[in-house]
Scaffold this motif. Sequence first.
Motif, PDB file in Angstrom:
ATOM      1  N   MET A  86     128.751  -6.177  57.165  1.00 45.55           N
ATOM      2  CA  MET A  86     128.788  -6.459  55.723  1.00 45.55           C
ATOM      3  C   MET A  86     130.205  -6.824  55.314  1.00 45.55           C
ATOM      4  N   THR A  87     130.374  -7.974  54.703  1.00 47.99           N
ATOM      5  CA  THR A  87     131.682  -8.332  54.163  1.00 47.99           C
ATOM      6  C   THR A  87     131.745  -7.896  52.699  1.00 47.99           C
ATOM      7  N   THR A  88     132.931  -7.474  52.278  1.00 46.35           N
ATOM      8  CA  THR A  88     133.098  -6.958  50.932  1.00 46.35           C
ATOM      9  C   THR A  88     134.306  -7.588  50.258  1.00 46.35           C
ATOM     10  N   ALA A  89     134.336  -7.493  48.942  1.00 43.31           N
ATOM     11  CA  ALA A  89     135.497  -7.903  48.162  1.00 43.31           C
ATOM     12  C   ALA A  89     135.679  -6.904  47.035  1.00 43.31           C
ATOM     13  N   LYS A  90     136.919  -6.540  46.784  1.00 44.60           N
ATOM     14  CA  LYS A  90     137.223  -5.580  45.719  1.00 44.60           C
ATOM     15  C   LYS A  90     138.080  -6.248  44.655  1.00 44.60           C
ATOM     16  N   TYR A  91     137.642  -6.158  43.424  1.00 41.29           N
ATOM     17  CA  TYR A  91     138.406  -6.664  42.293  1.00 41.29           C
ATOM     18  C   TYR A  91     139.105  -5.487  41.620  1.00 41.29           C
ATOM     19  N   SER A  92     140.339  -5.692  41.206  1.00 42.36           N
ATOM     20  CA  SER A  92     141.050  -4.649  40.476  1.00 42.36           C
ATOM     21  C   SER A  92     141.993  -5.269  39.453  1.00 42.36           C
ATOM     22  N   LYS A  93     142.306  -4.481  38.470  1.00 38.91           N
ATOM     23  CA  LYS A  93     143.238  -4.854  37.414  1.00 38.91           C
ATOM     24  C   LYS A  93     144.402  -3.883  37.442  1.00 38.91           C
ATOM     25  N   THR A  94     145.618  -4.409  37.444  1.00 40.48           N
ATOM     26  CA  THR A  94     146.791  -3.558  37.488  1.00 40.48           C
ATOM     27  C   THR A  94     147.906  -4.210  36.680  1.00 40.48           C
ATOM     28  N   THR A  95     149.121  -3.682  36.786  1.00 41.53           N
ATOM     29  CA  THR A  95     150.269  -4.285  36.114  1.00 41.53           C
ATOM     30  C   THR A  95     151.433  -4.374  37.096  1.00 41.53           C
ATOM     31  N   HIS A  96     152.337  -5.281  36.817  1.00 44.91           N
ATOM     32  CA  HIS A  96     153.581  -5.411  37.574  1.00 44.91           C
ATOM     33  C   HIS A  96     154.664  -5.814  36.589  1.00 44.91           C
ATOM     34  N   ASN A  97     155.761  -5.055  36.593  1.00 44.48           N
ATOM     35  CA  ASN A  97     156.832  -5.287  35.613  1.00 44.48           C
ATOM     36  C   ASN A  97     156.295  -5.239  34.190  1.00 44.48           C
ATOM     37  N   GLY A  98     155.274  -4.396  33.983  1.00 45.18           N
ATOM     38  CA  GLY A  98     154.706  -4.206  32.655  1.00 45.18           C
ATOM     39  C   GLY A  98     153.759  -5.288  32.202  1.00 45.18           C
ATOM     40  N   ARG A  99     153.366  -6.194  33.124  1.00 45.86           N
ATOM     41  CA  ARG A  99     152.501  -7.308  32.747  1.00 45.86           C
ATOM     42  C   ARG A  99     151.222  -7.306  33.567  1.00 45.86           C
ATOM     43  N   ASP A 100     150.171  -7.861  32.999  1.00 51.96           N
ATOM     44  CA  ASP A 100     148.834  -7.815  33.571  1.00 51.96           C
ATOM     45  C   ASP A 100     148.745  -8.614  34.868  1.00 51.96           C
ATOM     46  N   VAL A 101     148.064  -8.036  35.867  1.00 51.76           N
ATOM     47  CA  VAL A 101     147.826  -8.694  37.148  1.00 51.76           C
ATOM     48  C   VAL A 101     146.380  -8.428  37.558  1.00 51.76           C
ATOM     49  N   ARG A 102     145.706  -9.446  38.065  1.00 56.99           N
ATOM     50  CA  ARG A 102     144.340  -9.297  38.574  1.00 56.99           C
ATOM     51  C   ARG A 102     144.325  -9.615  40.073  1.00 56.99           C
ATOM     52  N   VAL A 103     143.566  -8.801  40.821  1.00 59.18           N
ATOM     53  CA  VAL A 103     143.609  -8.867  42.280  1.00 59.18           C
ATOM     54  C   VAL A 103     142.194  -8.878  42.857  1.00 59.18           C
ATOM     55  N   ILE A 104     141.973  -9.719  43.853  1.00 56.60           N
ATOM     56  CA  ILE A 104     140.777  -9.657  44.686  1.00 56.60           C
ATOM     57  C   ILE A 104     141.241  -9.439  46.123  1.00 56.60           C
ATOM     58  N   GLU A 105     140.734  -8.380  46.754  1.00 55.73           N
ATOM     59  CA  GLU A 105     140.986  -8.122  48.166  1.00 55.73           C
ATOM     60  C   GLU A 105     139.677  -8.369  48.903  1.00 55.73           C
ATOM     61  N   ALA A 106     139.658  -9.343  49.823  1.00 52.45           N
ATOM     62  CA  ALA A 106     138.401  -9.791  50.412  1.00 52.45           C
ATOM     63  C   ALA A 106     138.517  -9.920  51.924  1.00 52.45           C
ATOM     64  N   ASP A 107     137.415  -9.683  52.606  1.00 51.67           N
ATOM     65  CA  ASP A 107     137.352  -9.966  54.031  1.00 51.67           C
ATOM     66  C   ASP A 107     137.558 -11.459  54.251  1.00 51.67           C
ATOM     67  N   SER A 108     138.319 -11.780  55.266  1.00 54.46           N
ATOM     68  CA  SER A 108     138.637 -13.173  55.558  1.00 54.46           C
ATOM     69  C   SER A 108     137.386 -14.021  55.762  1.00 54.46           C
ATOM     70  N   GLU A 109     136.343 -13.421  56.336  1.00 57.87           N
ATOM     71  CA  GLU A 109     135.109 -14.162  56.609  1.00 57.87           C
ATOM     72  C   GLU A 109     134.432 -14.663  55.339  1.00 57.87           C
ATOM     73  N   SER A 110     134.784 -14.089  54.198  1.00 55.96           N
ATOM     74  CA  SER A 110     134.144 -14.487  52.943  1.00 55.96           C
ATOM     75  C   SER A 110     134.900 -15.595  52.212  1.00 55.96           C
ATOM     76  N   ILE A 111     136.027 -16.048  52.771  1.00 56.61           N
ATOM     77  CA  ILE A 111     136.897 -16.997  52.076  1.00 56.61           C
ATOM     78  C   ILE A 111     136.642 -18.423  52.554  1.00 56.61           C
ATOM     79  N   SER A 112     136.618 -19.355  51.610  1.00 56.35           N
ATOM     80  CA  SER A 112     136.598 -20.781  51.937  1.00 56.35           C
ATOM     81  C   SER A 112     137.388 -21.532  50.877  1.00 56.35           C
TER      82      SER A 112
END
Length: 254
Positions: free
Chosen positions: A1-27
């Motif tokens: 099973m391939t998975t992807a995780k979405y998260s919301k965080t901050t860096h230097n006090g500013r909004d950042v959005r992140v997707i961490e995904a298995d390489s097999e799911s990327i094109s």
Amino acid sequence: MTTAKYSKTTHNGRDVRVIEADSESISVVKIGGSVLNSNNYGVNGTFFNSSNDFLGIAVNNDTGVGGNATFNAYGQKQRGTFYCYRDLRSGNRVHDVANVKKVEDFPISPNMKLFAIGGLNLYVNENITEQEFYRRLDVNEQASGINNVINKSGSTYSSPGLRARTAIGYSYTINKVVLVVFQNETPWGMRQFMKNKGCAMAVYLDGGGSSQMRYSGQTTGAFDPENDNRTVFKMIRVNPHLLQTTFLFLCSGL
């Protein structure tokens, strides 16, 4: 099973959005409009010009996904390019970043390029100062012609102004491709964030109004920091359904 995780965080006090995904799911795919209207999950890809020509490599399964998509800056400039390839000797999926003019310049062979996306090298694996970082973007990659990338006065470099920016990296700590859209950040700040995420390699993709993300979690959503919904013509797609696997988006930090 391939998975992807979405998260919301901050860096230097500013909004950042992140997707961490298995390489097999990327094109890397060509789209007819914006990321937000594409019905795909993922982020925007490389640079392009007013004639809709790609100014960076955008390759999927060894094939360019659009005009000029096998070159960086029409093959005139060596720029950081993120590669995922299958080593034909071992069969392993491998990730790397190299500064190249065209996709076939990648120095490791034999291999099959599963995907490649061009941009600017963030040099996350090197111990360099902010001054040296911008000098490399200027001298090595000739990035001075790209808006809001380099601030230069004589022989002195510093960070340009804040703007929306997009990056791709790979973390061996979690063995995931990391896709990031920053609400407002400098290239140096992007580099710091990608290093903090454990990325051993990372590339700065198109920014400004082109920076977009579409994600799925408890709800499907989008992140368009400059509210431009700009047509970007290509994107890095997260879609393991193409591989007949189970797609699981996990949410955190919402």
